[in-house]
Design a protein around this motif. Sequence first.
Motif, PDB file in Angstrom:
ATOM      1  N   THR A   1      -4.243   9.789   1.322  1.00 14.60           N
ATOM      2  CA  THR A   1      -4.736   8.637   0.558  1.00 14.60           C
ATOM      3  C   THR A   1      -3.934   7.372   0.845  1.00 14.60           C
ATOM      4  O   THR A   1      -2.805   7.429   1.329  1.00 14.60           O
ATOM      5  CB  THR A   1      -4.631   8.911  -0.965  1.00 14.60           C
ATOM      6  N   GLU A   2      -4.557   6.267   0.477  1.00 11.06           N
ATOM      7  CA  GLU A   2      -3.872   4.972   0.449  1.00 11.06           C
ATOM      8  C   GLU A   2      -4.185   4.359  -0.899  1.00 11.06           C
ATOM      9  O   GLU A   2      -5.347   4.363  -1.324  1.00 11.06           O
ATOM     10  CB  GLU A   2      -4.420   4.046   1.537  1.00 11.06           C
ATOM     11  N   LYS A   3      -3.161   3.864  -1.558  1.00 14.35           N
ATOM     12  CA  LYS A   3      -3.380   3.241  -2.858  1.00 14.35           C
ATOM     13  C   LYS A   3      -2.827   1.831  -2.853  1.00 14.35           C
ATOM     14  O   LYS A   3      -1.698   1.617  -2.410  1.00 14.35           O
ATOM     15  CB  LYS A   3      -2.687   4.043  -3.964  1.00 14.35           C
ATOM     16  N   ASP A   4      -3.622   0.903  -3.375  1.00 13.92           N
ATOM     17  CA  ASP A   4      -3.121  -0.452  -3.549  1.00 13.92           C
ATOM     18  C   ASP A   4      -2.076  -0.448  -4.657  1.00 13.92           C
ATOM     19  O   ASP A   4      -2.235   0.247  -5.673  1.00 13.92           O
ATOM     20  CB  ASP A   4      -4.259  -1.400  -3.938  1.00 13.92           C
TER      21      ASP A   4
ATOM     22  N   GLU B   1       0.524   0.972  -9.590  1.00  9.40           N
ATOM     23  CA  GLU B   1      -0.719   1.006  -8.822  1.00  9.40           C
ATOM     24  C   GLU B   1      -1.559  -0.196  -9.237  1.00  9.40           C
ATOM     25  O   GLU B   1      -1.611  -0.545 -10.420  1.00  9.40           O
ATOM     26  CB  GLU B   1      -1.495   2.297  -9.109  1.00  9.40           C
TER      27      GLU B   1
ATOM     28  N   THR C   1       0.850  -1.189   0.000  1.00  6.64           N
ATOM     29  CA  THR C   1       0.000   0.000   0.000  1.00  6.64           C
ATOM     30  C   THR C   1       0.882   1.233   0.000  1.00  6.64           C
ATOM     31  O   THR C   1       1.851   1.305   0.761  1.00  6.64           O
ATOM     32  CB  THR C   1      -0.895   0.007   1.254  1.00  6.64           C
TER      33      THR C   1
ATOM     34  N   SER D   1      -4.513  -0.912 -10.145  1.00  8.23           N
ATOM     35  CA  SER D   1      -5.759  -0.321 -10.622  1.00  8.23           C
ATOM     36  C   SER D   1      -5.796  -0.446 -12.143  1.00  8.23           C
ATOM     37  O   SER D   1      -4.955   0.139 -12.836  1.00  8.23           O
ATOM     38  CB  SER D   1      -5.799   1.156 -10.202  1.00  8.23           C
TER      39      SER D   1
ATOM     40  N   ASN E   1      -8.842  -3.681  -8.827  1.00  7.46           N
ATOM     41  CA  ASN E   1      -7.560  -4.363  -8.671  1.00  7.46           C
ATOM     42  C   ASN E   1      -7.394  -5.374  -9.800  1.00  7.46           C
ATOM     43  O   ASN E   1      -8.365  -5.991 -10.235  1.00  7.46           O
ATOM     44  CB  ASN E   1      -7.498  -5.099  -7.330  1.00  7.46           C
TER      45      ASN E   1
END
Length: 110
Positions: A26-29, A43, A20, A45, A52
């Motif tokens: 923010t938090e982004k996978d 990312e 992460t 995304s 994901n």
Amino acid sequence: MKQKICDTDSLDELSCREFTVQSAATEKDAFLIYVNQQCYAYENSCPHTGVNLNWQKEQFFSLDGLFLQCSLHGALFEPETGFCVRGPCQGQRLKSINIINEDGALYVAE
Ligand code: FES
């Protein structure tokens, strides 16, 4: 504070690590891959819908190991560039994440 992803010696060819990216708001996978003795991070995304990419933990490669594959509609991305070569988001790219290698470990670049 530096965000550690993993130790470099824990990676084998086609290894994937989910992590992460945290910032103040923010938090982004995200995920890291190791291919041809190089690390790349993106990312997690899909440019098509934002979901994901992976359908199982740390599974991002197509069965032949040549591409990253979105589990929802099968888009294929070049591991080294994140460029989509086939699928509904063909011509778009995964967002890359800068990483640094320090003392045998990989970190998110600040
Ligand atoms: S959501 Fe990834 S290809 Fe459609």
